[in-house]
Enzyme design. Structure first.
Site, PDB file in Angstrom:
ATOM      1  N   ASN A  94       0.843  -1.192  -0.082  1.00 53.27           N
ATOM      2  CA  ASN A  94       0.214   0.117  -0.212  1.00 53.27           C
ATOM      3  C   ASN A  94       1.182   1.347   0.104  1.00 53.27           C
ATOM      4  OD1 ASN A  94      -2.348  -1.727   0.420  1.00 53.27           O
ATOM      5  ND2 ASN A  94      -2.018  -1.920   2.448  1.00 53.27           N
ATOM      6  N   HIS A 153     -13.430  -2.258   7.344  1.00 53.98           N
ATOM      7  CA  HIS A 153     -12.066  -3.120   7.482  1.00 53.98           C
ATOM      8  C   HIS A 153     -12.451  -3.713   9.004  1.00 53.98           C
ATOM      9  CE1 HIS A 153      -7.815  -3.250   9.133  1.00 53.98           C
ATOM     10  NE2 HIS A 153      -7.667  -3.802   7.729  1.00 53.98           N
ATOM     11  N   GLU A 162     -15.583   3.730   5.180  1.00 51.37           N
ATOM     12  CA  GLU A 162     -14.399   4.109   4.443  1.00 51.37           C
ATOM     13  C   GLU A 162     -14.430   4.964   3.261  1.00 51.37           C
ATOM     14  OE1 GLU A 162     -12.043   0.467   3.929  1.00 51.37           O
ATOM     15  OE2 GLU A 162     -12.916  -0.584   5.539  1.00 51.37           O
ATOM     16  N   SER A 200     -10.772  -1.160   1.293  1.00 44.29           N
ATOM     17  CA  SER A 200      -9.442  -1.740   1.239  1.00 44.29           C
ATOM     18  C   SER A 200      -9.349  -2.950   0.076  1.00 44.29           C
ATOM     19  CB  SER A 200      -8.821  -2.014   2.401  1.00 44.29           C
ATOM     20  OG  SER A 200      -9.965  -3.148   3.146  1.00 44.29           O
ATOM     21  N   ASP A 208     -12.891   6.364   7.417  1.00 46.27           N
ATOM     22  CA  ASP A 208     -11.707   6.183   7.525  1.00 46.27           C
ATOM     23  C   ASP A 208     -11.109   6.271   6.117  1.00 46.27           C
ATOM     24  OD1 ASP A 208      -9.353   4.718   7.538  1.00 46.27           O
ATOM     25  OD2 ASP A 208     -10.101   2.703   8.153  1.00 46.27           O
ATOM     26  N   HIS A 253      -7.001   4.330   2.641  1.00 54.32           N
ATOM     27  CA  HIS A 253      -6.432   3.991   1.040  1.00 54.32           C
ATOM     28  C   HIS A 253      -6.670   5.413   0.210  1.00 54.32           C
ATOM     29  CE1 HIS A 253      -5.403   0.151   2.104  1.00 54.32           C
ATOM     30  NE2 HIS A 253      -6.506   0.065   2.821  1.00 54.32           N
ATOM     31  N   LYS A 258       0.282   3.716   4.665  1.00 49.38           N
ATOM     32  CA  LYS A 258       0.025   3.563   3.290  1.00 49.38           C
ATOM     33  C   LYS A 258       0.784   4.395   2.461  1.00 49.38           C
ATOM     34  CE  LYS A 258      -3.747   0.507   4.954  1.00 49.38           C
ATOM     35  NZ  LYS A 258      -3.209   0.463   6.497  1.00 49.38           N
TER      36      LYS A 258
HETATM   37  C1  LIG Z   1      -9.328   0.497   5.663  1.00 43.87           C
HETATM   38  C2  LIG Z   1      -8.153   0.227   6.863  1.00 43.87           C
HETATM   39  N1  LIG Z   1      -8.267   0.756   7.820  1.00 43.87           N
HETATM   40  C3  LIG Z   1      -7.403   0.593   8.740  1.00 43.87           C
HETATM   41  C4  LIG Z   1      -6.263  -0.213   8.631  1.00 43.87           C
HETATM   42  C5  LIG Z   1      -5.553  -0.483   9.680  1.00 43.87           C
HETATM   43  O1  LIG Z   1      -4.200   0.197   9.537  1.00 43.87           O
HETATM   44  P1  LIG Z   1      -2.687  -0.369  10.176  1.00 43.87           P
HETATM   45  O2  LIG Z   1      -2.115  -1.150   8.925  1.00 43.87           O
HETATM   46  O3  LIG Z   1      -2.098   0.986  10.112  1.00 43.87           O
HETATM   47  O4  LIG Z   1      -3.143  -0.996  11.426  1.00 43.87           O
HETATM   48  C6  LIG Z   1      -6.257  -0.725   7.385  1.00 43.87           C
HETATM   49  C7  LIG Z   1      -5.305  -1.708   6.758  1.00 43.87           C
HETATM   50  O5  LIG Z   1      -4.348  -2.101   7.111  1.00 43.87           O
HETATM   51  C8  LIG Z   1      -7.176  -0.324   6.364  1.00 43.87           C
HETATM   52  O6  LIG Z   1      -7.245  -1.039   5.290  1.00 43.87           O
END
Ligand SMILES: Cc1ncc(COP(=O)(O)O)c(C=O)c1O
Length: 390
Positions: A45, A131, A177, A181, A206, A209, A240
């Protein structure tokens, strides 16, 4: 106990659902090394190619000289060092919010933030494809949880009517989101904002991405759609497109103060390494610059090339215009996805097979991610290999 684990693992293997770690012996980038062999990497990512960028490395190295390696304690004890505060000020400025708060990962951000926002008897309405961290945060909060079908505004509206009718006076939090993802599509943000206002709910978005990929200076979907001020809780990750690790919440000063007092994953966890905060600050500075914007536009050239060359499947036909740097190449069965990923690996490409429970059963896929660091020829070669192998 050990027998139980062994039996369960065997059952996972039989259903092609077992998972394994793979050792990468190089830095992240468009090429990585596994067991001495170079692979073209379509699995990360690191959308802007910043994970091994000299600017970020230098920022981390000089922070190590000044602040050492570990933060020593949680932020509220003695772990708040200058790089953490500098990063939070820069994030708030970049996202045009009053304040920001950083956590050590996206997962811990969701786990700490959602239970601080809602509790027993409140209502959480969550998109079906959110997620795992958002699902887990919502469950941990103890709030009444309703899931709406992916991006289904009509269903969300009827959940909101139900919440207001059956649970008057409670807090209602919508969570989604901006870029999903595993599917790479976008939320209908303007419609969600409209519903949020109409039902006097709150919206947590969120942007994991989307930041670095969408919107002016990579500020995300809310900025691109000009609705930042209407999104109460803006989450994003540093892990990411920003090339480092950790995550943040941006929002009002009172929200951030509340999280400092109530988000347990923030309060009861050692602060992120100051060098990581310094590197993330270098990433935010880069994104805010003209050069950063050029890198983001280069990413979109690569995304468009992938969209043009990636062969269509019965599952993928509907995506006409690319929405993000994530291309799900859906094959259906779990074993089929594993076989295709293995075949591509023998051709020199690293593309992960994504299976249940990350996605629903029967829609296993390759998750192809494009970055600004990929050469056009690397994208062409992958698409040729997929055509040969499918
Ligand atoms: C949409 C989304 N939110 C949160 C996370 C979690 O983030 P982190 O990898 O920094 O724990 C991810 C992926 O890893 C994600 O794809």
């Amino acid at each position: 106990m050990r027998d139980f684990f062994a039996e369960e693992l065997e059952a996972l293997r039989k259903r092609a659902l077992d998972r394994h770690l793979r050792e990468i012996t190089s830095a992240q980038g468009p090429e990585v090394v596994i067991a001495g062999r170079h692979f073209i990497n379509f699995s990360s990512n690191d959308y802007l190619g910043l994970a091994n960028d000299p600017r970020l490395r230098e920022a981390a190295a000089s922070a190590i000289d000044e602040f050492g390696v570990g933060a020593g304690a949680s932020r509220l004890i003695s772990g708040t060092q200058s790089p953490h505060l500098r990063l939070e000020r820069a994030l708030a400025k970049w996202k045009a919010t009053e304040a920001a708060l950083c956590f050590s990962s996206g997962y811990s951000t969701a786990l700490g933030t959602i239970p601080a926002l809602v509790t027993k008897n409140d209502v959480v309405l969550l998109d079906k494809l959110c997620h795992a961290s958002l699902i887990d945060g919502a469950k941990l909060s103890g709030a009444i949880l309703r899931v709406f079908p992916h991006n289904h505004v009509g269903k969300l509206e009827s959940h909101l009517e139900w919440a207001r009718g059956e649970h008057p006076g409670t807090r209602v939090l919508i969570i989604t989101e901006s870029v999903f993802s595993m599917d790479g599509d976008r939320a209908p943000l303007r419609e969600l904002v409209e519903l949020t206002k109409r039902f006097d709910a709150s919206l947590m978005l969120d942007e994991a991405h989307a930041v670095g990929v969408i919107g002016p200076n990579g500020r995300g979907l809310a900025a691109a759609e000009n609705v930042s001020e209407e999104v109460d809780i803006q989450m994003g990750t540093l892990s990411k497109a920003l090339g480092t690790s950790g995550a943040y919440i941006c929002g009002s000063r009172v929200l951030i103060e509340w999280l400092i007092n109530r988000a347990r994953s923030f309060i009861y966890s050692t602060a992120p390494a100051p060098a990581i905060a310094a590197a993330a600050l270098a990433a935010v500075d880069f994104l805010s610059s003209h050069q950063g914007e050029e890198r983001r536009l280069l990413l979109w050239e690569r995304i468009r090339l992938m969209q043009e060359l990636l062969p269509r499947t019965e599952f993928n036909e509907k995506h006409v215009a690319p929405c993000s740097a994530i291309f799900p190449w859906i094959v259906g069965g779990e074993q089929t996805a594993l076989n295709l990923a293995a075949a591509l690996q023998s051709d020199g490409f690293l593309v992960p097979a994504i299976r249940y429970p990350t996605v629903a059963k029967g829609i296993a896929r390759l998750r192809i991610t494009v970055t600004a660091a990929h050469e056009e020829a690397q994208i062409e070669a992958l698409c040729e290999a997929i055509k040969r192998r499918r």
